[in-house]
Design a protein around this motif. Structure first.
Motif, PDB file in Angstrom:
ATOM      1  N   ASP A  78     126.513 -36.200  11.135  1.00 24.94           N
ATOM      2  CA  ASP A  78     127.421 -37.346  11.208  1.00 24.94           C
ATOM      3  C   ASP A  78     126.639 -38.630  11.452  1.00 24.94           C
ATOM      4  O   ASP A  78     125.414 -38.622  11.606  1.00 24.94           O
ATOM      5  N   CYS A  79     127.362 -39.745  11.483  1.00 28.92           N
ATOM      6  CA  CYS A  79     126.746 -41.074  11.566  1.00 28.92           C
ATOM      7  C   CYS A  79     125.981 -41.305  12.865  1.00 28.92           C
ATOM      8  O   CYS A  79     125.075 -42.137  12.898  1.00 28.92           O
ATOM      9  N   ASP A  80     126.319 -40.576  13.930  1.00 28.66           N
ATOM     10  CA  ASP A  80     125.631 -40.732  15.214  1.00 28.66           C
ATOM     11  C   ASP A  80     124.558 -39.671  15.439  1.00 28.66           C
ATOM     12  O   ASP A  80     123.952 -39.624  16.498  1.00 28.66           O
ATOM     13  N   SER A  81     124.379 -38.799  14.468  1.00 23.56           N
ATOM     14  CA  SER A  81     123.414 -37.697  14.571  1.00 23.56           C
ATOM     15  C   SER A  81     123.678 -36.819  15.795  1.00 23.56           C
ATOM     16  O   SER A  81     122.756 -36.364  16.456  1.00 23.56           O
ATOM     17  N   ASP A  82     124.987 -36.603  16.089  1.00 20.83           N
ATOM     18  CA  ASP A  82     125.290 -35.732  17.223  1.00 20.83           C
ATOM     19  C   ASP A  82     126.317 -34.644  16.909  1.00 20.83           C
ATOM     20  O   ASP A  82     126.819 -33.969  17.810  1.00 20.83           O
ATOM     21  N   THR A  83     126.615 -34.446  15.616  1.00 19.93           N
ATOM     22  CA  THR A  83     127.498 -33.372  15.179  1.00 19.93           C
ATOM     23  C   THR A  83     127.086 -32.962  13.775  1.00 19.93           C
ATOM     24  O   THR A  83     126.697 -33.801  12.971  1.00 19.93           O
ATOM     25  N   LEU A  84     127.188 -31.664  13.498  1.00 18.04           N
ATOM     26  CA  LEU A  84     126.897 -31.153  12.168  1.00 18.04           C
ATOM     27  C   LEU A  84     128.172 -30.649  11.509  1.00 18.04           C
ATOM     28  O   LEU A  84     129.051 -30.107  12.175  1.00 18.04           O
ATOM     29  N   LEU A  85     128.260 -30.827  10.201  1.00 17.40           N
ATOM     30  CA  LEU A  85     129.320 -30.248   9.390  1.00 17.40           C
ATOM     31  C   LEU A  85     128.644 -29.228   8.481  1.00 17.40           C
ATOM     32  O   LEU A  85     127.805 -29.580   7.655  1.00 17.40           O
ATOM     33  N   VAL A  86     129.003 -27.959   8.681  1.00 16.84           N
ATOM     34  CA  VAL A  86     128.376 -26.874   7.944  1.00 16.84           C
ATOM     35  C   VAL A  86     129.382 -26.347   6.929  1.00 16.84           C
ATOM     36  O   VAL A  86     130.403 -25.765   7.304  1.00 16.84           O
ATOM     37  N   ASN A  87     129.124 -26.586   5.671  1.00 17.19           N
ATOM     38  CA  ASN A  87     129.991 -26.103   4.597  1.00 17.19           C
ATOM     39  C   ASN A  87     129.524 -24.706   4.209  1.00 17.19           C
ATOM     40  O   ASN A  87     128.346 -24.500   3.923  1.00 17.19           O
ATOM     41  N   VAL A  88     130.474 -23.764   4.204  1.00 14.18           N
ATOM     42  CA  VAL A  88     130.119 -22.366   3.965  1.00 14.18           C
ATOM     43  C   VAL A  88     131.037 -21.715   2.944  1.00 14.18           C
ATOM     44  O   VAL A  88     132.109 -22.226   2.632  1.00 14.18           O
ATOM     45  N   GLU A  89     130.601 -20.566   2.472  1.00  8.50           N
ATOM     46  CA  GLU A  89     131.460 -19.621   1.782  1.00  8.50           C
ATOM     47  C   GLU A  89     131.674 -18.490   2.772  1.00  8.50           C
ATOM     48  O   GLU A  89     130.719 -17.791   3.156  1.00  8.50           O
ATOM     49  N   GLN A  90     132.907 -18.340   3.233  1.00  8.80           N
ATOM     50  CA  GLN A  90     133.242 -17.361   4.253  1.00  8.80           C
ATOM     51  C   GLN A  90     133.570 -16.017   3.624  1.00  8.80           C
ATOM     52  O   GLN A  90     134.364 -15.941   2.690  1.00  8.80           O
ATOM     53  N   VAL A  91     132.973 -14.959   4.135  1.00  6.76           N
ATOM     54  CA  VAL A  91     133.323 -13.595   3.753  1.00  6.76           C
ATOM     55  C   VAL A  91     134.235 -13.055   4.849  1.00  6.76           C
ATOM     56  O   VAL A  91     133.839 -12.991   6.007  1.00  6.76           O
ATOM     57  N   GLY A  92     135.460 -12.700   4.504  1.00  7.99           N
ATOM     58  CA  GLY A  92     136.390 -12.201   5.515  1.00  7.99           C
ATOM     59  C   GLY A  92     136.918 -13.321   6.388  1.00  7.99           C
ATOM     60  O   GLY A  92     137.077 -14.448   5.946  1.00  7.99           O
ATOM     61  N   VAL A  93     137.159 -12.986   7.640  1.00  8.76           N
ATOM     62  CA  VAL A  93     137.734 -13.951   8.586  1.00  8.76           C
ATOM     63  C   VAL A  93     136.635 -14.585   9.430  1.00  8.76           C
ATOM     64  O   VAL A  93     135.551 -14.023   9.581  1.00  8.76           O
ATOM     65  N   ALA A  94     136.934 -15.739  10.006  1.00  6.87           N
ATOM     66  CA  ALA A  94     135.944 -16.426  10.828  1.00  6.87           C
ATOM     67  C   ALA A  94     136.159 -16.195  12.319  1.00  6.87           C
ATOM     68  O   ALA A  94     135.217 -16.231  13.093  1.00  6.87           O
ATOM     69  N   CYS A  95     137.392 -15.959  12.727  1.00  7.74           N
ATOM     70  CA  CYS A  95     137.707 -15.877  14.161  1.00  7.74           C
ATOM     71  C   CYS A  95     137.558 -14.449  14.686  1.00  7.74           C
ATOM     72  O   CYS A  95     137.954 -13.485  14.022  1.00  7.74           O
ATOM     73  N   HIS A  96     137.050 -14.346  15.897  1.00  6.15           N
ATOM     74  CA  HIS A  96     136.889 -13.031  16.522  1.00  6.15           C
ATOM     75  C   HIS A  96     138.230 -12.356  16.819  1.00  6.15           C
ATOM     76  O   HIS A  96     138.278 -11.152  17.062  1.00  6.15           O
ATOM     77  N   THR A  97     139.342 -13.114  16.748  1.00  4.60           N
ATOM     78  CA  THR A  97     140.677 -12.536  16.974  1.00  4.60           C
ATOM     79  C   THR A  97     141.208 -11.845  15.724  1.00  4.60           C
ATOM     80  O   THR A  97     142.245 -11.190  15.768  1.00  4.60           O
ATOM     81  N   GLY A  98     140.534 -12.047  14.598  1.00  2.00           N
ATOM     82  CA  GLY A  98     140.998 -11.502  13.328  1.00  2.00           C
ATOM     83  C   GLY A  98     141.708 -12.536  12.472  1.00  2.00           C
ATOM     84  O   GLY A  98     142.078 -12.259  11.334  1.00  2.00           O
ATOM     85  N   ALA A  99     141.908 -13.739  13.002  1.00  2.00           N
ATOM     86  CA  ALA A  99     142.517 -14.829  12.238  1.00  2.00           C
ATOM     87  C   ALA A  99     141.467 -15.402  11.274  1.00  2.00           C
ATOM     88  O   ALA A  99     140.267 -15.373  11.550  1.00  2.00           O
ATOM     89  N   TYR A 100     141.939 -15.932  10.168  1.00  2.00           N
ATOM     90  CA  TYR A 100     141.026 -16.515   9.186  1.00  2.00           C
ATOM     91  C   TYR A 100     140.239 -17.674   9.790  1.00  2.00           C
ATOM     92  O   TYR A 100     139.025 -17.778   9.618  1.00  2.00           O
ATOM     93  N   SER A 101     140.940 -18.565  10.507  1.00  3.08           N
ATOM     94  CA  SER A 101     140.333 -19.721  11.157  1.00  3.08           C
ATOM     95  C   SER A 101     140.561 -19.616  12.659  1.00  3.08           C
ATOM     96  O   SER A 101     141.562 -19.065  13.106  1.00  3.08           O
TER      97      SER A 101
END
Length: 111
Positions: A78-101
């Motif tokens: 980001d503009c302040d060099s204090d956050t990253l945006l990571v664009n991915v191709e997700q396989v399956g779900v991302a959340c440990h609860t089983g939710a997609y997000s």
């Protein structure tokens, strides 16, 4: 393995930097995690997301045990060099609860 000096700017404020993970195909924010120098370096080297677990105090490769890997397409700072945006191709779900997000707990809004 030496850390890229050009990436040092992201760690000027703290040893951990927030990384917002965004699925490029579904246009969904999947999760927020933290990276340190080593996890960012491993992400760049392997092409898959690595993070620093604040609770376990260790590196973790997202999806290594579940098979729900995140292949990195691009990373932006980001503009302040204090956050990253990571664009991915997700396989399956991302959340440990089983939710997609990880962002499924609506607390306000119409949609």
């Amino acid at each position: 393995m030496s850390f890229d000096a050009n990436l040092e700017r992201f760690f000027q404020k703290d040893d951990l930097i927030p990384a917002i993970v965004f699925e490029q195909n579904t246009k969904t924010v999947l999760m927020l995690a933290y990276m340190n120098r080593e996890s960012l370096q491993k992400t760049l080297e392997t092409g898959y997301t690595w993070f620093w677990s604040r609770s376990r105090q260790e590196l973790w490769n997202k999806g290594a045990t579940s098979g729900h890997l995140q292949r990195v397409v691009s990373i932006y700072g980001d503009c302040d060099s204090d956050t990253l945006l990571v664009n991915v191709e997700q396989v399956g779900v991302a959340c440990h609860t089983g939710a997609y997000s990880c962002f499924f707990d609506k607390i306000y809004g119409e949609n």
